[in-house]
Scaffold this active site. Structure first.
Site, PDB file in Angstrom:
ATOM      1  CG  ASP A   1      -3.002  -4.236  -1.099  1.00 51.01           C
ATOM      2  OD1 ASP A   1      -4.147  -4.118  -1.560  1.00 51.01           O
ATOM      3  OD2 ASP A   1      -2.773  -4.839  -0.046  1.00 51.01           O
TER       4      ASP A   1
ATOM      5  NE  ARG B   1     -10.436  -3.513  -2.393  1.00 48.51           N
ATOM      6  CZ  ARG B   1      -9.397  -4.319  -2.175  1.00 48.51           C
ATOM      7  NH1 ARG B   1      -8.246  -3.824  -1.763  1.00 48.51           N
ATOM      8  NH2 ARG B   1      -9.517  -5.614  -2.339  1.00 48.51           N
TER       9      ARG B   1
ATOM     10  CG  ASP C   1      -5.753  -0.381   1.881  1.00 51.80           C
ATOM     11  OD1 ASP C   1      -6.336   0.473   1.202  1.00 51.80           O
ATOM     12  OD2 ASP C   1      -5.390  -1.478   1.431  1.00 51.80           O
TER      13      ASP C   1
ATOM     14  CG  ASP D   1      -1.806  -1.093   1.429  1.00 49.91           C
ATOM     15  OD1 ASP D   1      -2.376  -1.539   0.417  1.00 49.91           O
ATOM     16  OD2 ASP D   1      -2.016  -1.533   2.580  1.00 49.91           O
TER      17      ASP D   1
END
Ligand SMILES: *[C@@H]1O[C@H](CO)[C@@H](O)[C@H](O)[C@H]1NC(C)=O
Ligand SMILES: *[C@@H]1O[C@H](CO)[C@@H](O)[C@H](O)[C@H]1NC(C)=O
Length: 317
Positions: free
Chosen positions: A152, A209, A156, A122
């Protein structure tokens, strides 16, 4: 305009959004939302770093760390609690690099252009951490091309993280946007946590997302969604969402509560505008107010405001 609301007080919400004729009602340089009270490394002038090695060293001590210039190939830099990462001017960035925020509290990240994490990672990864404010950053990679799992997420938050505000960021040109809660099987750790405010963010050319949230509590306002081809705000596993005063254009499944998980999520949407952006709310939510005051800008003005005042080079250090 100004909404005062509190868990214990009557809610004042209605037609009082700033009108499109008012360019912007919300302050650009202010922490609002669930991360309220986050102070990071405090108000000192701190240390300025211009290399990955200096950043990695400074990150072990925390405090105020200013990044000057675009640093490449730093790998994943771990942050400690009570840290502010602040970009100098309008060209501070991290490329082929990312931050890990794990088991800490009180972290601020502002005015950084993040471009492409190391493979499989991430850009900013938050686990088991509280009071995190990510503001006026720019997140992107190579676009919605190649394998969706090469990288990724962009931002997050997982494993019972809580009290988060993500404001005035631009998220663009990437597969996986922002994942809040990583697994349908993580109720024990996540239930009652994962409170997150997203306001005045741009999501453009991101596959999905925007965010996805499981178990938690989500407030989205005055944000701009454009050209997101797979799904937008994905509310699942009993998560509660209040989504308001935002603009959605050409965003597939702009708000959806029954996608890809064992249980549905719950949502309230109000005062949004949708253009070629379908909404599927299968369960009405109960989050009609939040325990902080905030100033929303009208959905019709959100994209213009965010284009101009989100991202890097707006609030500089
Ligand atoms: C952060 O600051 C608080 C308040 O001064 C202190 O209690 C805590 O130990 C600090 N945490 C770290 C990791 O430095
Ligand atoms: C989204 O992609 C289009 C090209 O498909 C590009 O023109 C536009 O600048 C991109 N948006 C952002 C915010 O990068």
């Amino acid at each position: 305009m100004h909404f005062l609301s509190a868990a214990s007080a009557a809610l004042t919400v209605g037609s009082a959004y700033a009108s499109p004729l008012m360019p912007r009602a919300a302050a650009v340089d202010q922490l609002v939302g669930y991360a309220a009270g986050t102070t990071g490394g405090g108000s000192g002038s701190g240390t300025t770093v211009t290399t990955c090695a200096a950043l990695t060293t400074a990150a072990k001590t925390g405090g105020v760390i200013k990044i000057s210039g675009n640093l490449k190939d730093c790998g994943i830099v771990k942050l400690v609690g009570n840290t502010s990462i602040l970009g100098v001017g309008s060209s501070a960035g991290l490329e082929n690099s990312g931050f890990q925020v794990r088991k800490v509290s009180n972290v601020i990240i502002r005015n950084i252009k993040f471009h492409t994490p190391p493979e499989g990672k991430d850009l900013v990864d938050i686990d088991e951490s509280t009071k995190i404010w990510v503001d006026h950053c720019d997140f992107s990679s190579v676009g919605i091309v190649g394998d969706k799992d090469t990288y990724d997420g962009m931002l997050d938050a997982k494993h019972g993280s809580d009290l988060l505000t993500f404001s005035w960021n631009k998220f663009h040109d990437h597969w996986k946007g922002s994942l809040i809660g990583h697994s349908d099987n993580n109720a024990a750790e996540d239930t009652g946590k994962l409170h997150v405010t997203y306001h005045h963010n741009l999501f453009e050319n991101v596959s999905s997302r925007l965010p996805s949230i499981r178990f938690g509590t989500l407030h989205v306002y005055s944000s701009c969604y454009r050209k997101n081809p797979t799904s937008g705000i994905n509310v699942r596993m009993g998560a509660q969402a209040l989504i308001e005063a935002s603009s959605f254009t050409d965003t597939a499944q702009a708000i959806i509560t029954n996608l890809d998980s064992d249980e549905e999520g719950l949502a309230i949407e109000r005062n949004n505008v949708f253009s070629n952006s379908p909404v599927t709310i299968t369960k009405a939510g109960s989050l009609s107010s939040v325990p902080y005051s905030y100033t929303a800008d009208a959905a019709s003005a959100a994209c213009g405001i965010v284009d101009k005042s989100a991202g890097v080079g707006v609030v500089t250090f």
